[in-house]
Design an enzyme around this catalytic site. Structure first.
Site, mmCIF file in Angstrom:
data_model
loop_
_atom_site.group_PDB
_atom_site.id
_atom_site.type_symbol
_atom_site.label_atom_id
_atom_site.label_comp_id
_atom_site.label_asym_id
_atom_site.label_seq_id
_atom_site.Cartn_x
_atom_site.Cartn_y
_atom_site.Cartn_z
ATOM 1 N N ASN A 112 1.779 -3.298 3.987
ATOM 2 C CA ASN A 112 0.770 -4.100 3.284
ATOM 3 C C ASN A 112 -0.193 -4.634 4.337
ATOM 4 O O ASN A 112 -0.047 -4.363 5.536
ATOM 5 C CB ASN A 112 1.445 -5.243 2.498
ATOM 6 C CG ASN A 112 0.454 -5.940 1.569
ATOM 7 O OD1 ASN A 112 -0.268 -5.283 0.817
ATOM 8 N ND2 ASN A 112 0.412 -7.256 1.608
ATOM 9 N N ASP A 146 0.830 -1.221 0.000
ATOM 10 C CA ASP A 146 0.000 0.000 0.000
ATOM 11 C C ASP A 146 0.852 1.253 0.000
ATOM 12 O O ASP A 146 0.423 2.311 -0.452
ATOM 13 C CB ASP A 146 -0.947 -0.007 1.185
ATOM 14 C CG ASP A 146 -2.087 -0.963 0.898
ATOM 15 O OD1 ASP A 146 -1.883 -2.179 1.025
ATOM 16 O OD2 ASP A 146 -3.151 -0.489 0.469
#
Ligand code: MRU
Length: 330
Positions: free
Chosen positions: A234, A224
């Protein structure tokens, strides 16, 4: 990606509407939902009707274009969209890009389309860059959903797997169910069923067991936000798998397009981690599984330090975490 023989992206624009796959209905029902204005689009991001870093970015870009078409205050619309989910770097990247490059509604729509198309192009390059890692007979472990639902098309972590499978290589995937929202069980497994990728969904706690028994050759996850030093945020639980992979000598890769890299974050400690509602932990479906009155913690993401990451698969090839800054600031 094909759903029942028809090509779909996870998000696109039709006239003034943003059209998305209604993800919470999957895997049992495939339906689209039309978002009529930037507020509805922002709400779809917050409530996770759409999710996954790349799809969040593309949807936010389209939402910003809707604001231009609506003729509303663009600064306010920008803030509304920006505050939907804090961790994904792609969100701000897309919003800034529309604002910086569009003066008119037509230009805003064109920039948003360009962003969505670029995700697809970059994901295909990620697929090609990661392909050599997927040897014939390879058994991969992945966490969460970083597939086409999460990145407009192709995906990041599964992209090399899709390509290897299409080229006829034998590949098998362990899919972490990904509590509390079960993105692995709901979405990655559904995507793999559409593509015919052999896989098994496993409880999040099972990955270590399969690593210990020599049944995992490789881990690939999405991200992310990736900091300048290669630390990667993540889905919660990724960090645990990375530490276990290192213990067992299993290569651990993070796959992401460069829009996920945030060089302004020096290390993972600078990445904001979204804390979500406790009820996502208290309830499985409609059933409460914790005693009434018990409290729960629910961080949506964790940070995997760069020392656990073998390489970052990007559209520019596989980069060592400590080379990231050099490659992407150039
Ligand atoms: O909370 P989510 O479902 O948006 O989280 C998704 C992930 O963590 C993905 O691995 C990440 O966004 C990469 S998507 C290509």
């Amino acid at each position: 990606m094909k759903v029942r023989g028809k090509n779909y992206r996870a998000v696109w624009m039709e006239g003034r509407d943003v059209v998305v796959i209604n993800q919470p209905l999957l895997p049992h029902k495939f339906a689209l939902i039309r978002l009529k204005n930037h507020r509805q689009t922002a709400n779809a991001i917050t409530t996770m009707i759409i999710r996954g870093a790349g799809t969040i970015g593309a949807t936010a870009g389209y939402g910003m274009a809707q604001a231009y078409l609506e003729g509303v205050d663009l600064d306010k619309a920008y803030q509304t969209l920006l505050h939907t989910r804090p961790t994904a770097a792609d969100l701000k990247h897309a919003l800034d890009r529309v604002r910086a490059n569009a003066k008119t509604p037509a230009e805003a729509v064109a920039v948003a389309e360009e962003i969505a198309d670029e995700y697809v192009e970059r994901a295909e390059k990620v697929a090609r860059a990661g392909l050599p890692l997927i040897k014939n007979g390879c058994r991969v472990l992945t966490h969460c959903n970083a597939g086409w639902l999460a990145l407009v098309d192709w995906g990041s972590a599964p992209a090399p797997i899709y390509l290897a499978h299409r080229k006829g290589r034998k590949v098998f995937v362990w899919v972490d169910e990904t509590r509390p929202r079960n993105q692995g069980a709901h979405y990655t497994s559904w995507e793999f069923m559409q593509e015919g990728i052999p896989h098994k969904v496993i409880a999040d706690n099972a990955g270590g067991h399969y690593m210990q028994h020599g049944e995992v050759d490789l881990c690939i996850v999405g991200a992310d936000r990736i900091a300048a030093n290669g630390d990667a945020a993540n889905k919660i639980g990724t960090y645990t798998k990375a530490v276990l992979a290192k213990e067992h000598g299993i290569p651990f890769y993070v796959a992401a397009p460069s829009s996920t890299i945030d060089l302004k974050c020096k290390t993972g400690a600078d990445i904001p981690i979204e804390e979500r509602d406790e009820d996502e932990v208290h309830y499985v479906g409609r059933e409460r599984i914790t005693p009434k009155g018990a409290r729960a913690g629910n961080p949506a993401f964790d940070v995997t330090p760069a020392k656990y990451i073998t390489g970052i698969i990007t559209e520019r090839g596989i980069i060592k975490p400590n080379q990231l800054k050099k490659v992407f600031s150039a």
